[in-house]
Each structure stands twice: as structure tokens, then as C-alpha cells.
Design a protein around this motif. Structure first.
Motif, PDB file in Angstrom:
ATOM      1  N   ASN A 235       0.825  -1.213   0.000  1.00  0.00           N
ATOM      2  CA  ASN A 235       0.000   0.000   0.000  1.00  0.00           C
ATOM      3  C   ASN A 235       0.859   1.263   0.000  1.00  0.00           C
ATOM      4  N   SER A 236       1.814   1.323   0.907  1.00  0.00           N
ATOM      5  CA  SER A 236       2.669   2.507   0.993  1.00  0.00           C
ATOM      6  C   SER A 236       3.585   2.620  -0.224  1.00  0.00           C
ATOM      7  N   THR A 237       4.074   1.471  -0.706  1.00  0.00           N
ATOM      8  CA  THR A 237       4.938   1.478  -1.891  1.00  0.00           C
ATOM      9  C   THR A 237       4.206   2.069  -3.085  1.00  0.00           C
ATOM     10  N   ALA A 238       2.992   1.591  -3.348  1.00  0.00           N
ATOM     11  CA  ALA A 238       2.207   2.080  -4.483  1.00  0.00           C
ATOM     12  C   ALA A 238       1.844   3.550  -4.312  1.00  0.00           C
ATOM     13  N   ALA A 239       1.462   3.932  -3.079  1.00  0.00           N
ATOM     14  CA  ALA A 239       1.067   5.325  -2.829  1.00  0.00           C
ATOM     15  C   ALA A 239       2.236   6.277  -3.066  1.00  0.00           C
ATOM     16  N   GLN A 240       3.426   5.902  -2.594  1.00  0.00           N
ATOM     17  CA  GLN A 240       4.587   6.768  -2.784  1.00  0.00           C
ATOM     18  C   GLN A 240       5.008   6.832  -4.254  1.00  0.00           C
ATOM     19  N   MET A 241       4.900   5.711  -4.951  1.00  0.00           N
ATOM     20  CA  MET A 241       5.234   5.716  -6.373  1.00  0.00           C
ATOM     21  C   MET A 241       4.314   6.671  -7.133  1.00  0.00           C
ATOM     22  N   ILE A 242       3.016   6.610  -6.861  1.00  0.00           N
ATOM     23  CA  ILE A 242       2.063   7.498  -7.529  1.00  0.00           C
ATOM     24  C   ILE A 242       2.305   8.947  -7.121  1.00  0.00           C
ATOM     25  N   GLY A 273       5.923  12.809 -18.515  1.00  0.00           N
ATOM     26  CA  GLY A 273       5.679  12.584 -17.095  1.00  0.00           C
ATOM     27  C   GLY A 273       4.341  11.908 -16.832  1.00  0.00           C
ATOM     28  N   LEU A 274       3.325  12.263 -17.614  1.00  0.00           N
ATOM     29  CA  LEU A 274       2.009  11.639 -17.441  1.00  0.00           C
ATOM     30  C   LEU A 274       2.046  10.153 -17.786  1.00  0.00           C
ATOM     31  N   TRP A 275       2.824   9.813 -18.806  1.00  0.00           N
ATOM     32  CA  TRP A 275       2.991   8.398 -19.150  1.00  0.00           C
ATOM     33  C   TRP A 275       3.665   7.636 -18.011  1.00  0.00           C
ATOM     34  N   PHE A 276       4.694   8.219 -17.436  1.00  0.00           N
ATOM     35  CA  PHE A 276       5.378   7.615 -16.293  1.00  0.00           C
ATOM     36  C   PHE A 276       4.395   7.444 -15.130  1.00  0.00           C
ATOM     37  N   LEU A 277       3.595   8.481 -14.880  1.00  0.00           N
ATOM     38  CA  LEU A 277       2.599   8.433 -13.807  1.00  0.00           C
ATOM     39  C   LEU A 277       1.593   7.313 -14.046  1.00  0.00           C
ATOM     40  N   TRP A 278       1.172   7.121 -15.294  1.00  0.00           N
ATOM     41  CA  TRP A 278       0.184   6.098 -15.609  1.00  0.00           C
ATOM     42  C   TRP A 278       0.690   4.704 -15.248  1.00  0.00           C
ATOM     43  N   THR A 279       1.968   4.452 -15.470  1.00  0.00           N
ATOM     44  CA  THR A 279       2.506   3.124 -15.141  1.00  0.00           C
ATOM     45  C   THR A 279       2.442   2.865 -13.638  1.00  0.00           C
ATOM     46  N   THR A 280       2.604   3.902 -12.829  1.00  0.00           N
ATOM     47  CA  THR A 280       2.508   3.707 -11.369  1.00  0.00           C
ATOM     48  C   THR A 280       1.070   3.462 -10.943  1.00  0.00           C
ATOM     49  N   ILE A 281       0.128   4.088 -11.628  1.00  0.00           N
ATOM     50  CA  ILE A 281      -1.293   3.854 -11.326  1.00  0.00           C
ATOM     51  C   ILE A 281      -1.673   2.417 -11.668  1.00  0.00           C
ATOM     52  N   GLY A 289       5.055  -8.271 -10.121  1.00  0.00           N
ATOM     53  CA  GLY A 289       6.407  -7.978 -10.575  1.00  0.00           C
ATOM     54  C   GLY A 289       6.421  -7.435 -11.993  1.00  0.00           C
ATOM     55  N   GLN A 290       5.507  -7.907 -12.823  1.00  0.00           N
ATOM     56  CA  GLN A 290       5.435  -7.456 -14.208  1.00  0.00           C
ATOM     57  C   GLN A 290       5.055  -5.983 -14.293  1.00  0.00           C
ATOM     58  N   LYS A 291       4.074  -5.564 -13.478  1.00  0.00           N
ATOM     59  CA  LYS A 291       3.654  -4.156 -13.486  1.00  0.00           C
ATOM     60  C   LYS A 291       4.744  -3.261 -12.899  1.00  0.00           C
ATOM     61  N   ALA A 292       5.439  -3.770 -11.894  1.00  0.00           N
ATOM     62  CA  ALA A 292       6.558  -3.004 -11.330  1.00  0.00           C
ATOM     63  C   ALA A 292       7.664  -2.846 -12.362  1.00  0.00           C
ATOM     64  N   LYS A 293       7.871  -3.889 -13.162  1.00  0.00           N
ATOM     65  CA  LYS A 293       8.883  -3.819 -14.218  1.00  0.00           C
ATOM     66  C   LYS A 293       8.521  -2.769 -15.256  1.00  0.00           C
ATOM     67  N   ARG A 294       7.239  -2.585 -15.527  1.00  0.00           N
ATOM     68  CA  ARG A 294       6.805  -1.537 -16.457  1.00  0.00           C
ATOM     69  C   ARG A 294       7.137  -0.156 -15.912  1.00  0.00           C
TER      70      ARG A 294
END
Length: 316
Positions: A235-242, A273-281, A289-294
């Protein structure tokens, strides 16, 4: 007494006089193989990104023209410092690298390189970098390079084993080379330089958190206090990435607001930057692991994309 079937003597002298083929091969490691191991120790994948970020800072600090000579020495000094720091980091973490599958075959834990020699070469590279930057670029850039080495090796590296906030602390030495690129071009700390520092510091959080998520089991084996290890639900990992990827979008526009970059860069860096943001969402929705790799791939492409936009903007 009957001789052994292979015709060799059974006396102690004869046995010790003939080394095995494996021993002979190990003692004759080619210079190419040794140099390749030391190249690995210099972390070329990280050193290249560090040098590229310094180049971005130099471009932002040179809106009207590039000093080719200064650029050359600045990039060489940055690369040498990054390589030396990477090598010393390998030395400091070799016993922990041996515990992780991803790193167990690196030159030091695998026994292909000598830690004492690697330490000497690493120190030599850092000293050579500072020694080049000080007279051939400027003192401020040399000081920033030395500060990067100290913070990375003696603050960030030990914190990786004690606190989940180590990644946030690591953004400082990770972003200083970009600021150093700016000071190499200008000779001072300015708004454009701090904007470049902010871009690299913000970019690093989703970059390294995605990597930490991908290898969280390995980090746990090595007893590292990475965020995905301490808080495995993600949860915290995803929130900080976004959060940091979202912050990166306006921060990346700062060079335009400080008049260190033009409108072409500004128009291009926002969708990047928006494309980068989309991958974190996407990662937040499906924490695999696959989504993190993206996310990691997007982060790796972000810096070259930013530099390309700066170059187009600069030439046009």
C-alpha cells in the motif's frame, strides 16, 4: 610397487607437482575477464544514468551556448566518480550480496575480484574525479562530487539496513550529480540547478521503489529494510510511487518557469511525465512484478527522453 593406472607416481612430490586443470585455468584469467569484472563493479547501468543526468544539468545551465571543453571534463569527472562510488558500494555490501540470488554472482561475492584491490581502485577513481573537476571545471562541482560520494557511501548505504526511509534519503546523493552538471556550466547554484536537482530527486522514488518491489524477496534474504520488505502489502509502496510520479510532472516544468529551458521542452516533458505516472497507477491496481517492471522501464526511459527534449529545445 605398481604405478597408478594413469602412469603417474604415487610419491608426495609427484602429486603436488602437477596442478589440476581447474587451478591452472583460474590462475590464467585473461586481462579481458578481469577488466570486465571491474567494469561490473563500477555499476555502468547506474553510472550512465548519473552521467546523463549531469548532462541534463549542464544543458539547463547553458541556454545560450555549450562550452565543449568544460562539458567533456565535467562528464568524465562525473562518470569516474559514479564508477568509483559504485565500486566502493560493492565492497561495503559484498557479504549481503552473497545472500541474494540477484547479486550472488557479482565479482566480489563470487570470489572473482579481491575486495582490497576493488577498494583501492574505487578510492582512486573518486579521487581522480575530484582531482579533475577541481582545476578543469570548478571547485563547486568538485565539492558536489565529493559530497555525493560521502553521502552515498556513509549515509545512504548503511541506512538501507536500518530504516525504510533509506530510499528517500538516497535521493539526495542520487540527484547531486545533476546539480553538479549545472554548476559545471554556470559556476554557481541557481534556480535552474535546483530545478534539475528536484527532477532527479523526485524521479528516483518510483524508480527505486519499483526495483525494490521486484526484488523484495531477495532484499528480505539480505536483511535490507526496503519499504516493500517492511510493509509487504504494497500500500505505501504504491502510494509513494504514484505521489512522486505525480509530483514529477510539475517539477519537470520548473526549468521552463526559471527560463532555463524553452517551450518545446515544456510541451514534451508533460506527456512524458504523465505516461510515467500512468505506469505507477497501473501498478497500484495490480501489484505484480510485471507491473513493477513496467514502472522501472518507464523510469529508465524517462531520463533519456528528458535529455532528448532539452537537446531539441536547445538546438531549435
Amino acid at each position: 610397487m605398481e604405478s597408478p593406472p594413469d602412469g603417474s607416481s604415487d610419491s608426495p612430490v609427484a602429486v603436488t607437482a602437477a596442478p589440476s586443470a581447474a587451478d591452472a585455468q583460474a590462475s590464467r584469467r585473461s586481462l579481458r575477464a578481469v577488466l570486465w569484472d571491474y567494469l561490473i563493479l563500477a555499476k555502468p547501468e547506474i553510472s550512465s544514468v548519473v552521467t546523463l543526468s549531469a548532462f541534463a544539468g549542464f544543458l539547463i545551465g547553458s541556454p545560450t551556448g555549450l562550452d565543449g571543453g568544460t562539458l567533456l571534463w565535467a562528464m568524465l569527472g562525473t562518470a569516474l566518480c559514479a564508477g568509483g562510488v559504485g565500486m566502493l558500494n560493492h565492497v561495503l555490501e559484498r557479504q549481503y550480496d552473497a545472500q541474494m540470488k540477484r547479486t550472488a554472482q557479482r565479482p566480489l561475492p563470487a570470489g572473482r575480484a579481491d575486495p582490497k584491490m576493488a577498494r583501492r581502485v574505487g578510492i582512486l577513481l573518486v579521487c581522480l574525479a575530484v582531482g579533475l573537476l577541481c582545476p578543469l571545471v570548478n571547485v563547486l562541482t568538485a565539492v558536489l562530487a565529493a559530497l555525493t560520494a560521502v553521502l552515498y557511501l556513509f549515509v545512504y548505504t548503511p541506512l538501507k539496513r536500518t530504516t525504510k526511509w533509506n530510499t528517500l534519503v538516497g535521493t539526495v546523493p542520487g540527484a547531486l550529480p545533476a546539480l553538479g552538471g549545472y554548476t559545471a556550466a554556470t559556476g554557481h547554484l541557481g534556480a535552474g540547478g535546483w530545478a534539475t536537482f528536484g527532477i532527479l530527486a523526485t524521479w528516483q522514488m518510483p524508480h527505486f521503489l519499483s526495483l525494490a518491489w521486484m526484488y523484495r524477496k531477495d532484499y528480505a534474504r539480505g536483511d535490507y529494510a526496503m519499504l516493500p520488505v517492511v510493509e509487504p502489502d504494497g500500500n505505501s509502496t504504491a502510494a509513494q510511487m504514484i505521489g512522486f510520479a505525480a509530483l514529477l510532472v510539475p517539477v519537470s516544468v520548473l526549468p521552463v518557469l526559471t527560463e532555463a529551458a524553452g517551450w518545446i521542452y515544456g510541451v514534451g516533458v508533460v506527456p512524458l511525465g504523465l505516461w510515467f505516472l500512468w505506469t505507477t497507477i497501473v501498478f497500484h491496481r495490480e501489484r505484480t512484478g510485471q507491473k513493477a517492471k513496467r514502472v522501472l522501464k518507464a523510469s529508465v526511459l524517462y531520463i533519456p527522453g528528458l535529455v532528448a527534449l532539452l537537446l531539441v529545445d536547445w538546438f531549435l
